[in-house]
Design a protein around this motif. Structure first.
Motif, mmCIF file in Angstrom:
data_model
loop_
_atom_site.group_PDB
_atom_site.id
_atom_site.type_symbol
_atom_site.label_atom_id
_atom_site.label_comp_id
_atom_site.label_asym_id
_atom_site.label_seq_id
_atom_site.Cartn_x
_atom_site.Cartn_y
_atom_site.Cartn_z
ATOM 1 N N ALA A 272 -79.181 -5.504 43.077
ATOM 2 C CA ALA A 272 -78.831 -4.085 42.939
ATOM 3 C C ALA A 272 -79.945 -3.238 43.546
ATOM 4 O O ALA A 272 -81.128 -3.583 43.456
ATOM 5 N N GLY A 273 -79.572 -2.125 44.148
ATOM 6 C CA GLY A 273 -80.539 -1.233 44.771
ATOM 7 C C GLY A 273 -81.278 -0.382 43.761
ATOM 8 O O GLY A 273 -81.224 -0.617 42.543
ATOM 9 N N ASP A 274 -81.957 0.635 44.263
ATOM 10 C CA ASP A 274 -82.742 1.524 43.405
ATOM 11 C C ASP A 274 -81.842 2.329 42.467
ATOM 12 O O ASP A 274 -80.672 2.586 42.759
ATOM 13 N N PHE A 275 -82.419 2.733 41.341
ATOM 14 C CA PHE A 275 -81.759 3.604 40.366
ATOM 15 C C PHE A 275 -80.486 2.989 39.779
ATOM 16 O O PHE A 275 -79.509 3.688 39.526
ATOM 17 N N LEU A 276 -80.463 1.683 39.561
ATOM 18 C CA LEU A 276 -79.349 1.075 38.851
ATOM 19 C C LEU A 276 -79.217 1.705 37.466
ATOM 20 O O LEU A 276 -80.209 1.877 36.752
ATOM 21 N N ALA A 277 -77.984 2.073 37.089
ATOM 22 C CA ALA A 277 -77.689 2.660 35.776
ATOM 23 C C ALA A 277 -78.409 3.980 35.535
ATOM 24 O O ALA A 277 -78.678 4.345 34.389
ATOM 25 N N SER A 278 -78.705 4.712 36.589
ATOM 26 C CA SER A 278 -79.351 6.015 36.407
ATOM 27 C C SER A 278 -78.431 6.953 35.628
ATOM 28 O O SER A 278 -77.226 6.996 35.849
ATOM 29 N N ARG A 279 -79.001 7.652 34.668
ATOM 30 C CA ARG A 279 -78.286 8.649 33.854
ATOM 31 C C ARG A 279 -77.065 8.049 33.150
ATOM 32 O O ARG A 279 -76.099 8.742 32.844
ATOM 33 N N MET A 280 -77.115 6.766 32.874
ATOM 34 C CA MET A 280 -75.995 6.062 32.239
ATOM 35 C C MET A 280 -75.758 6.605 30.834
ATOM 36 O O MET A 280 -76.698 6.806 30.063
ATOM 37 N N VAL A 281 -74.487 6.824 30.498
ATOM 38 C CA VAL A 281 -74.120 7.376 29.196
ATOM 39 C C VAL A 281 -73.617 6.290 28.257
ATOM 40 O O VAL A 281 -73.916 6.289 27.061
ATOM 41 N N ALA A 282 -72.830 5.346 28.770
ATOM 42 C CA ALA A 282 -72.313 4.244 27.958
ATOM 43 C C ALA A 282 -71.716 3.207 28.902
ATOM 44 O O ALA A 282 -71.647 3.406 30.111
ATOM 45 N N GLY A 283 -71.253 2.092 28.324
ATOM 46 C CA GLY A 283 -70.683 1.008 29.120
ATOM 47 C C GLY A 283 -71.660 -0.151 29.238
ATOM 48 O O GLY A 283 -72.741 -0.151 28.632
ATOM 49 N N THR A 284 -71.265 -1.165 30.046
ATOM 50 C CA THR A 284 -72.069 -2.375 30.207
ATOM 51 C C THR A 284 -72.204 -2.721 31.680
ATOM 52 O O THR A 284 -71.210 -2.724 32.414
ATOM 53 N N ILE A 285 -73.426 -3.005 32.111
ATOM 54 C CA ILE A 285 -73.691 -3.501 33.454
ATOM 55 C C ILE A 285 -74.446 -4.813 33.314
ATOM 56 O O ILE A 285 -75.498 -4.871 32.657
ATOM 57 N N ALA A 286 -73.907 -5.874 33.927
ATOM 58 C CA ALA A 286 -74.573 -7.172 33.943
ATOM 59 C C ALA A 286 -74.921 -7.505 35.385
ATOM 60 O O ALA A 286 -74.065 -7.435 36.263
ATOM 61 N N VAL A 287 -76.172 -7.857 35.636
ATOM 62 C CA VAL A 287 -76.631 -8.110 36.996
ATOM 63 C C VAL A 287 -77.316 -9.470 37.046
ATOM 64 O O VAL A 287 -78.134 -9.803 36.181
ATOM 65 N N ALA A 288 -76.977 -10.266 38.081
ATOM 66 C CA ALA A 288 -77.537 -11.607 38.224
ATOM 67 C C ALA A 288 -78.698 -11.650 39.201
ATOM 68 O O ALA A 288 -79.478 -12.603 39.187
ATOM 69 N N GLY A 289 -78.806 -10.667 40.077
ATOM 70 C CA GLY A 289 -79.854 -10.656 41.088
ATOM 71 C C GLY A 289 -81.020 -9.758 40.704
ATOM 72 O O GLY A 289 -81.187 -9.363 39.548
ATOM 73 N N ARG A 290 -81.803 -9.424 41.712
ATOM 74 C CA ARG A 290 -82.943 -8.538 41.499
ATOM 75 C C ARG A 290 -82.487 -7.077 41.490
ATOM 76 O O ARG A 290 -81.437 -6.752 42.045
ATOM 77 N N VAL A 291 -83.285 -6.240 40.865
ATOM 78 C CA VAL A 291 -82.982 -4.808 40.828
ATOM 79 C C VAL A 291 -84.086 -4.046 41.536
ATOM 80 O O VAL A 291 -85.240 -4.483 41.577
ATOM 81 N N GLY A 292 -83.720 -2.882 42.087
ATOM 82 C CA GLY A 292 -84.680 -2.058 42.804
ATOM 83 C C GLY A 292 -85.509 -1.193 41.867
ATOM 84 O O GLY A 292 -85.540 -1.391 40.649
ATOM 85 N N ALA A 293 -86.143 -0.194 42.451
ATOM 86 C CA ALA A 293 -87.027 0.686 41.692
ATOM 87 C C ALA A 293 -86.241 1.614 40.774
ATOM 88 O O ALA A 293 -85.065 1.905 41.002
ATOM 89 N N HIS A 294 -86.892 2.067 39.731
ATOM 90 C CA HIS A 294 -86.385 3.104 38.823
ATOM 91 C C HIS A 294 -85.095 2.694 38.123
ATOM 92 O O HIS A 294 -84.208 3.513 37.894
ATOM 93 N N CYS A 295 -84.968 1.436 37.784
ATOM 94 C CA CYS A 295 -83.798 0.972 37.034
ATOM 95 C C CYS A 295 -83.735 1.688 35.684
ATOM 96 O O CYS A 295 -84.748 1.840 34.994
ATOM 97 N N GLY A 296 -82.525 2.158 35.305
ATOM 98 C CA GLY A 296 -82.338 2.818 34.020
ATOM 99 C C GLY A 296 -82.926 4.214 33.936
ATOM 100 O O GLY A 296 -83.078 4.755 32.834
#
Length: 278
Positions: free
Chosen positions: A179-203
């Protein structure tokens, strides 16, 4: 006249400009004859073309559902495929453009290729499965809107660009790749499952919702802190539902994962689950 088992549209040649494919949906075409399908109009740049000018139109005869639509060819210049889908099955054998499944409410979209930006943007239900990669803002929000993905399931077999799940409010996203940068930025609800690497500023700015890291462990920002709550029952149910998607998700350990909460700079109730090997 009885309904056809669905239609297959085979691209004749690449269009010169981008095509707005919104409104070309399985249920709409299922009630039409071949001649009527050929006369359906789509926007092509500042002009209008008919489906008959762009595609060879073939009736499906394999006993599939009557509300099935298949698209064959490189459709990377075709935007808004499946926009507003509320039922039926849409299959694409090739790449697609921007806004795949925008605001869809039900049904299935299965793409044997990659998608550009805003895949699954503001979807409220149904299933999107993409065999390749997706661009930025998958499961995200349109400019000026408040809510991103609002329900349903988005499965990406490849990698995702930046801002995946931006302002996501409900639903499930399963990423088999990075996943690229800012995965799940400003997330309000729900589910994200990631198997690979994540970029900067996750969450970044995450208020609530759940992130599951089935692969490499992310860098934990200072605005996320560890907790020691008992989540065994919740984790048992969640890992079973994720195991259905196979790959790294099928082997998630039974032991409850390490749990972090944040973003404390926002509401601070989002959670990160970092499974540990038994």
């Amino acid at each position: 006249m009885s309904a056809t088992p669905g239609w297959c549209l085979r691209l004749k040649a690449q269009p010169d400009f981008r095509v707005d494919f919104g409104g070309v949906l399985p249920a709409r075409l299922a009630a039409m004859t071949a001649d009527e399908v050929a006369r359906v109009e789509v926007r092509h740049g500042n002009a209008v073309l008919t489906l008959g000018e762009l595609f060879a139109i073939v009736a499906l005869g394999d006993g599939g559902p009557s509300t099935e639509l298949r698209l064959e060819g490189d459709l990377s210049r075709f935007d808004a495929i499946g926009h507003g889908l509320d039922g039926g099955v849409l299959r694409v054998d090739g790449a697609v453009g921007d806004r795949l499944g925008l605001s869809m409410r039900a049904g299935e979209i299965r793409v044997q290729g990659s998608a550009r930006q805003l895949a699954g943007c503001e979807m409220a239900g149904g299933l999107i499965e993409i065999a390749g990669d997706v661009g930025d803002f998958a499961a995200g929000v349109l400019p000026g809107s408040m809510d991103g993905m609002r329900g349903g399931t988005l499965i990406v077999r490849g990698k995702a660009g930046a801002r995946c799940g931006d302002r996501m409010r409900r639903g499930t996203v399963v990423l088999h790749g990075d996943a690229g940068d800012f995965l799940a930025s400003r997330m309000v609800a729900g589910t994200i499952a990631v198997a690979g690497r994540v970029g900067a500023h996750c969450g970044y700015g995450m208020r609530r919702g759940t992130l599951v890291f089935a692969g490499p462990q992310p860098v934990v920002p200072p605005t996320f802190v560890a907790t020691h709550h008992d989540i065994v029952v919740f984790w048992t149910l969640l890992r079973r539902s994720l195991a259905y998607h196979g790959g790294p998700f099928a082997g998630l350990p039974a032991r409850a994962p390490r749990r972090l909460v944040g973003d404390l700079a926002a509401d601070g109730k989002g959670e990160w689950l970092l499974p540990r090997a038994d």
